[in-house]
Design an enzyme around this catalytic site. Structure first.
Site, PDB file in Angstrom:
ATOM      1  N   ARG A 104       0.851  -1.197   0.000  1.00 39.48           N
ATOM      2  CA  ARG A 104       0.000   0.000   0.000  1.00 39.48           C
ATOM      3  C   ARG A 104       0.884   1.244   0.000  1.00 39.48           C
ATOM      4  O   ARG A 104       2.060   1.188   0.289  1.00 39.48           O
ATOM      5  CB  ARG A 104      -0.919   0.015   1.203  1.00 39.48           C
ATOM      6  CG  ARG A 104      -0.195   0.155   2.515  1.00 39.48           C
ATOM      7  CD  ARG A 104      -1.169   0.346   3.640  1.00 39.48           C
ATOM      8  NE  ARG A 104      -1.720  -0.942   4.050  1.00 39.48           N
ATOM      9  CZ  ARG A 104      -2.278  -1.155   5.245  1.00 39.48           C
ATOM     10  NH1 ARG A 104      -2.391  -0.182   6.100  1.00 39.48           N
ATOM     11  NH2 ARG A 104      -2.739  -2.352   5.574  1.00 39.48           N
ATOM     12  N   GLN A 115       6.271  -3.760   2.051  1.00 37.72           N
ATOM     13  CA  GLN A 115       6.932  -2.592   1.469  1.00 37.72           C
ATOM     14  C   GLN A 115       8.308  -2.978   0.932  1.00 37.72           C
ATOM     15  O   GLN A 115       8.990  -3.840   1.471  1.00 37.72           O
ATOM     16  CB  GLN A 115       6.999  -1.400   2.444  1.00 37.72           C
ATOM     17  CG  GLN A 115       7.666  -1.687   3.778  1.00 37.72           C
ATOM     18  CD  GLN A 115       7.762  -0.440   4.684  1.00 37.72           C
ATOM     19  OE1 GLN A 115       7.411   0.675   4.290  1.00 37.72           O
ATOM     20  NE2 GLN A 115       8.246  -0.638   5.889  1.00 37.72           N
ATOM     21  N   LEU A 123      11.014  -1.596   1.109  1.00 38.94           N
ATOM     22  CA  LEU A 123      12.062  -1.435   2.102  1.00 38.94           C
ATOM     23  C   LEU A 123      12.485  -2.780   2.685  1.00 38.94           C
ATOM     24  O   LEU A 123      13.677  -3.084   2.777  1.00 38.94           O
ATOM     25  CB  LEU A 123      11.537  -0.510   3.206  1.00 38.94           C
ATOM     26  CG  LEU A 123      12.399  -0.374   4.443  1.00 38.94           C
ATOM     27  CD1 LEU A 123      13.761   0.197   4.076  1.00 38.94           C
ATOM     28  CD2 LEU A 123      11.710   0.519   5.456  1.00 38.94           C
ATOM     29  N   TYR A 130      15.467   7.369  12.771  1.00 42.38           N
ATOM     30  CA  TYR A 130      15.718   6.927  11.402  1.00 42.38           C
ATOM     31  C   TYR A 130      17.203   6.937  11.062  1.00 42.38           C
ATOM     32  O   TYR A 130      17.639   6.192  10.191  1.00 42.38           O
ATOM     33  CB  TYR A 130      14.876   7.738  10.408  1.00 42.38           C
ATOM     34  CG  TYR A 130      13.487   7.157  10.297  1.00 42.38           C
ATOM     35  CD1 TYR A 130      13.267   5.996   9.558  1.00 42.38           C
ATOM     36  CD2 TYR A 130      12.424   7.701  10.985  1.00 42.38           C
ATOM     37  CE1 TYR A 130      12.022   5.411   9.486  1.00 42.38           C
ATOM     38  CE2 TYR A 130      11.164   7.121  10.922  1.00 42.38           C
ATOM     39  CZ  TYR A 130      10.962   5.972  10.167  1.00 42.38           C
ATOM     40  OH  TYR A 130       9.733   5.382  10.107  1.00 42.38           O
ATOM     41  N   GLN A 131      17.974   7.753  11.753  1.00 37.01           N
ATOM     42  CA  GLN A 131      19.425   7.710  11.546  1.00 37.01           C
ATOM     43  C   GLN A 131      19.947   6.319  11.892  1.00 37.01           C
ATOM     44  O   GLN A 131      20.748   5.751  11.159  1.00 37.01           O
ATOM     45  CB  GLN A 131      20.116   8.760  12.431  1.00 37.01           C
ATOM     46  CG  GLN A 131      21.643   8.706  12.320  1.00 37.01           C
ATOM     47  CD  GLN A 131      22.302  10.036  12.554  1.00 37.01           C
ATOM     48  OE1 GLN A 131      21.636  11.047  12.739  1.00 37.01           O
ATOM     49  NE2 GLN A 131      23.620  10.061  12.528  1.00 37.01           N
ATOM     50  N   HIS A 141       8.631  11.965   7.859  1.00 36.01           N
ATOM     51  CA  HIS A 141       8.566  11.495   9.244  1.00 36.01           C
ATOM     52  C   HIS A 141       8.806  12.623  10.241  1.00 36.01           C
ATOM     53  O   HIS A 141       8.901  12.380  11.444  1.00 36.01           O
ATOM     54  CB  HIS A 141       9.570  10.366   9.478  1.00 36.01           C
ATOM     55  CG  HIS A 141       9.176   9.078   8.812  1.00 36.01           C
ATOM     56  ND1 HIS A 141       7.996   8.431   9.107  1.00 36.01           N
ATOM     57  CD2 HIS A 141       9.786   8.333   7.853  1.00 36.01           C
ATOM     58  CE1 HIS A 141       7.913   7.326   8.359  1.00 36.01           C
ATOM     59  NE2 HIS A 141       8.977   7.258   7.590  1.00 36.01           N
ATOM     60  N   ASP A 143       8.742  13.922  24.643  1.00 33.15           N
ATOM     61  CA  ASP A 143       8.203  13.944  23.290  1.00 33.15           C
ATOM     62  C   ASP A 143       7.427  12.639  23.142  1.00 33.15           C
ATOM     63  O   ASP A 143       7.923  11.579  23.522  1.00 33.15           O
ATOM     64  CB  ASP A 143       9.360  14.013  22.278  1.00 33.15           C
ATOM     65  CG  ASP A 143       8.868  14.288  20.867  1.00 33.15           C
ATOM     66  OD1 ASP A 143       7.957  13.579  20.394  1.00 33.15           O
ATOM     67  OD2 ASP A 143       9.404  15.206  20.227  1.00 33.15           O
ATOM     68  N   ARG A 147       2.659   4.290  17.227  1.00 35.21           N
ATOM     69  CA  ARG A 147       2.883   3.080  16.435  1.00 35.21           C
ATOM     70  C   ARG A 147       3.312   1.946  17.356  1.00 35.21           C
ATOM     71  O   ARG A 147       4.096   2.169  18.280  1.00 35.21           O
ATOM     72  CB  ARG A 147       4.009   3.347  15.427  1.00 35.21           C
ATOM     73  CG  ARG A 147       4.348   2.164  14.556  1.00 35.21           C
ATOM     74  CD  ARG A 147       5.526   2.459  13.635  1.00 35.21           C
ATOM     75  NE  ARG A 147       5.642   1.393  12.657  1.00 35.21           N
ATOM     76  CZ  ARG A 147       6.628   1.280  11.765  1.00 35.21           C
ATOM     77  NH1 ARG A 147       7.568   2.191  11.709  1.00 35.21           N
ATOM     78  NH2 ARG A 147       6.660   0.275  10.920  1.00 35.21           N
TER      79      ARG A 147
END
Lengths: 743, 743
Positions: free
Chosen positions: B143, B153, B155, B264-265, B418, B438, B443
């Protein structure tokens, strides 16, 4: 006169910046000359042995260093004995606490170092108390219970005396006669008289009274005043109807369970054990540690057994973060080990990382240094309640070792004023976590901003109420109408308690928690090869004289993953669950229509999933809620709960299974076993027995038959779903493969 | 042919039940004859050295044992290559993941043991993929982004290839020619073509593309197909406008910051570092690790710096439990250490407790075994953002060492899709805890019950919205109207960044997050002898063209101890904060009337108190709320927040101070420093500068002057409360005792 040995000196230097001076220590000949001044709580030879060995064992050496740092800092800061003013957590409260700890520590340090400065410090501080104490009336913040003098409640005054008199005992012979006389009469005698002069506290059968009698009795030994000792042991009337011996007989069950529960058992344990140790030292012929089949030592074991992950089961009024490392249990383990030499206690001492600065601490530290510790043996057991063991009990089921599954079923009696209204309540632990929870007490101990650190109003309005627990609530009322004195008279009746390799079972019946309502609960910890972890079966049968509202809450810990039933969500306006008896503190998040079908709820906690499947024989609603309503001062924690509600029935049976499963690994980003391995749960009722059936993934089933009558000889039969189950006795487990018939 | 040395055999036996067979290992002469088959990602001599030393170092030996257990179990269970069907967390997803991990591990085990069974296992599994893969179209659950083949995905398909090709490289010469040919063409070439054939993914400047180019490039090295390597390095057009080198240039700032943030790093780091390592091995003349002043190695350091207590700062879409122990950073630390020999990295490896099963892992394990680890140097720093370092930055202030105070000020650019709408947001850590928080991402990674483990709807409706952060919200809208592409063009302007012994300061200005609104924020970490711990000063000046509603939220972690202001409590019906942009997810618990007086809020977290004093120059309301409204699926965590609201002003200045203080020790039942040591905070404005003044308990004051212009040469003057402050430059600190005048 002996000087400190060269070894000790050398070690003292090695341990800089902590330096224990090499001044003269009291010689035994001096002691002999001043026999009425010699130390009696720890004897002079014991102190001498400690002096020689204190540096040899890391744990004990660490205690001495900590004590020295603390006392040296207070000596440098100067003595501060303020006029009493504040509640718990406030300045004067904390300062008087620091003072008694310093007197205790300085006394020991005097003996370990021979440094007269420590004795002088104790003398100077106590002379300040001799000035202050006689001027004091009731504490300005005193309330409710008998106000103290130095503290807002007498209890803390008793703790002051228990602690300080130990330090005074150590230095008394090193204090000049005039000062000693003044301290004896103006501090210790006055304090002991204050405590023993208030029979409404002193003669109670209650932990506050235990602190008072321990304080008075230990003072009696130190001052060589037998009248204090006698009153401590036998009550103000010296007739044995009150006092320490009566307390030992009344407050512990034959299994060492203390009726208020582990939190207060821990607190009460210190004066019991410390005073018993003083009695053993000074009146060894009493054999106090053998009294009632060694109940005081059993109490230490029972307290450790009443813990999980290092924390006590928080039943009744209990602060959640109290556990094995509390100083009261450091004393308990030290003294119990000295009496028994039981190496399993050493592993608890190791976890505590602390020992008493006493001969008992020396023994523990030495044994640990010599590698003698053995694992503590946590085991399933029933701790009977009541002085004769006939008033219910705390059932503890355990599988999978220390961090495995532990189920606690609270079938105990009320537990006096700190007891909660939670007959047949349960708690469940797994994977090192609290899974099915007890709120504990609504209290922030010693935090002044929270009502001075005492019990908050929400302790009565929420924490003690039945709805705040995992047990039956009838017509939105708490057990015994929320009156603990009514509850005190009525204990549950234990029925089953059995332990096998794959099945552990406990059950009990409660009559008259509500007029005309009887309920029986059976809980089972059950393992099976087709299940990842043992599961909990729960069967609660209620029979009432009239149709009523039956609520069964489940307070759980974790984040909801899946609501396995249709429910109307209250997403913009959350209604309150009710108006009173704790119901006013619950917000409703979602609620379902009535149904008799089994439902499920899955949550995630610390990487493990928990699926709870539940149903009732009469149609029930399911609701999801959260604590925290009607709480303007933010005194409550906000925690989730599930509620099953049956309306308009006189009788019904609730049943369910709680299944831990799977593993979420955030680091490796893997998930296993996120799906339950139980397909469904079914319930069948026979004439005099129930059967719960778990249909497992893969087709196997496991069924558990439970008879109303726990007797071993009666035969029972239940049928349903085209199957029949026959057995003899209180319970029976049936394992079957696919399609296989049960005979 | 060499046999395994007797030492290895002996060790193998000692390490039973793990047993590495003693079969023949590939000889170097065999390797020489089959050069196009020799391993290239780890060379044959490197494998040989590992084979000789793997048992010597505990960390590496542990990896080999773990790998062996896992692979042996999968070999016994039989190969399972299911047709793709499930989303993340589902069965087929997890199985394909287990498979690539097994291929990778089995390849290494073949080299370490010489046991042909491992090579056969890899061959057999890959032959199954050779059957399956050519039949696959887009994944049925694909999707949004380009669907993968094996996974939902692309990825994950890339990750499959990056991992599996390493295992295949190790065994390729041990596979019969026919099978090898079939695997080469039907699995690896097809997969590489699939990835490189989709420029809309492959040619992006984005971490998904990095995985794709690494997969393709590493496959190119293994298959000796230069065209894959070239496309990986230079993009599908081979013009350098895309591909790995461009990604290295564009995705990291000169300080090694990755624009999507640490979460993500970490994820992106693995393909960067693994592919760079492959390039270094096969094209050493490129000097890839020296590229851009060594930016790939700086990226490893920057990632570790972007952590506290072992967890990454959860800015942007981030799962809170991700930290230093993730496998991507295990690879990063291993490869960076092999390149630099920096012993500070070893202490991170020690914390990880894991190493690569590779030559780099060998080096780390050996160095750790030899005691070479040095503490990692966490230090205050500004990590500039943007390829040229000109698009804002992440300011990190630190005092008190690893578990002391850390303030993170998010002055970075948007960070693509993101990124969160949180310009000039801040986070604060203290005492090992998250204090000002934060939310991270909404998710539950790979948990099927939660939308298959992908980002939940609440990630957009709550977690990314400005109100879910600790920064300015105007008229209940998020920054850039919640459109990340608009945000991508506009970065904050960093102003001050200065580090001194007792004062650390960072500031930045943001224009056009809202049309016609400019806001400037200054944050200071400040220590003072009269304070127990360093405190945070916060100064946020907003200037708008029109009157507006200005909201400043503070999301904190802990239990409220004291609400230091009058507020109307919503105890039976909690209103929603608003209707959209995240406001619909907040319940209001209490709200005050407007006032310009400073207020305070105190909470308790892990035994430490936090008092936040806050005010604004225009009258503001204060509200206390909680997340969790409009959340029928229980997707949100419920967390407290404080909100300051100024209505109807074009400009105002918010200011505050957050003070950690005291210690609550539940075990010892002691409380210290429960009261703040700050009496009040005051703010004064001059023509071109502000002064914040803290009046400390005991009479001392500390003032901080902050000029609008950060330039070092301009002079500034502010007066107020009968005092004047003069200074030159962007900021100045003034410490005074009681009554002392500031010149």
């Amino acid at each position: 006169m002996n000087n400190a040995s060269p070894l000790i000196l050398a070690l003292g230097l090695l341990l800089a910046p902590v330096c224990i001076a090499s001044a003269a220590t009291p010689s035994s000949s001096a002691v002999a000359r001043q026999d009425s001044l010699a130390p009696v709580l720890v004897t002079a030879p014991q102190w001498e042995q400690m002096r020689q060995q204190v540096r040899r064992y890391p744990l004990l050496a660490g205690e001495a260093q900590r004590a020295e740092r603390r006392v040296r800092a207070m000596m440098e800061a100067g003595i501060d004995v303020p006029a009493p003013r504040d509640k718990g957590g406030g300045y004067t409260h904390e300062q008087h606490k620091r003072n008694y700890q310093a007197i205790h520590a300085a006394g020991a340090l005097y003996r370990l170092s021979g440094d007269q400065a420590y004795a002088d410090f104790v003398r100077d501080m106590l002379l300040r108390y001799a000035d202050l104490y006689p001027t004091l009336g009731p504490h300005p913040q005193g309330r409710g219970q008998i106000p103290g003098r130095l503290f807002w409640q007498t209890l803390n005054d008793s703790v002051w005396l228990v602690t300080a008199v130990q330090g005074y005992d150590a230095v008394r012979e090193a204090i000049d006669p005039a000062s000693r006389e003044r301290i004896d009469t103006q501090v210790f005698r006055r304090m002991a008289e204050f405590l023993a002069g208030a029979p409404e506290n002193f003669d109670k059968i209650h932990n506050h009274a235990t602190w008072a009698v321990a304080a008075t009795g230990m003072t009696g030994y130190v001052l060589r005043d037998r009248s204090y000792v006698d009153r401590a042991l036998m009550g103000t009337q010296r007739d044995g109807e009150a006092g320490f011996l009566k307390q030992v007989d009344q407050l512990f069950s034959p299994d060492g369970y203390y009726e208020e529960g582990p939190y207060y058992q821990r607190y009460a344990l210190a004066p019991f054990i410390l005073f018993a140790n003083a009695i053993e030292r000074n009146d060894p012929q009493r054999g106090i540690f053998r009294h009632r089949d060694g109940v005081l030592l059993k109490a230490v074991d029972a307290l450790v057994q009443s813990s999980y992950g290092g924390y006590f089961f928080p039943i009744n009024d209990a602060i959640l973060d109290k556990g094995l490392d509390t100083e009261e249990l450091v004393a308990g383990i030290g003294i119990a080990y000295a009496q028994t030499g039981d190496a399993r206690l050493l592993s608890i001492a190791e976890q505590q990382g602390r020992v008493l600065l006493s001969p008992e601490g020396l023994r523990v530290a030495r044994a640990l240094a010599e590698g003698e510790a053995r694992p503590f043996d946590y085991r399933p057991q029933l701790l009977r309640d009541g002085p004769d063991g006939t008033e219910g009990g705390l059932a503890i089921l355990r599988m999978g070792g220390e961090n495995g599954q532990t189920l606690v079923m609270k079938n105990t009696k009320q537990g006096m004023g700190h007891g909660h209204f939670d007959k047949l309540n349960w708690l469940f632990y797994d994977n090192g976590q609290r899974v099915v929870t007890d709120y504990g007490a609504a209290r922030f101990l010693n935090i002044e901003a929270k009502a001075g650190g005492i019990y908050l109003p929400e302790n009565s309005s929420w924490a003690r109420q039945t709805i705040a627990h995992n047990t039956l609530v009838v017509n939105e009322q708490s057990h015994f109408g929320g009156d603990w004195k009514k509850g005190q008279a009525l204990a549950p009746t234990p029925l089953l308690f059995d332990i096998t390799d794959d099945t552990q079972i406990a059950s009990a019946r409660m009559d008259d928690a509500y007029a005309g309502v009887r309920f029986t609960r059976t809980q089972v910890l059950l393992s099976h090869p087709a299940l990842g972890e043992p599961v909990v079966l729960d069967l609660l049968r209620v029979e009432g004289d009239e149709p009523a509202r039956y609520d069964l809450p489940l307070h759980f810990n974790g984040h909801i993953m899946d609501v396995g039933f249709e429910a109307r969500s209250a997403v913009t306006t959350r209604p309150l669950l009710g108006k009173a008896n704790g119901y006013q503190h619950v917000w409703i998040d979602a609620s379902s229509e009535p149904s008799a079908d089994a439902r499920s709820l899955t949550w995630l906690l610390d990487g493990r999933f928990y699926t709870y499947r539940f149903a009732s024989t009469a149609p029930s609603r399911a609701m999801i809620g959260e604590s925290g309503a009607n709480d303007p001062a933010f005194n409550l924690r906000r925690e989730p709960m599930l509620l099953q509600r049956v309306d308009g029935q006189a009788s019904t049976t609730f049943y369910g299974v709680l299944e831990p499963h799977g593993r979420y690994d955030g680091t490796a980003e893997t998930v296993r076993g996120a799906n339950s391995r139980i397909d469904r749960i079914a319930h069948h009722r026979g004439a005099d027995a129930d059967v719960l059936v778990l249909h497992l993934d893969g087709g196997k089933t496991v069924a558990l038959g439970v008879a109303d009558d726990p007797a071993a000889d009666a035969a029972h039969e239940v049928s349903g779903d085209g199957q029949q189950w026959h057995w003899q006795g209180g319970w029976k487990r049936f394992d079957t493969s696919t399609g296989e018939d049960v005979k």
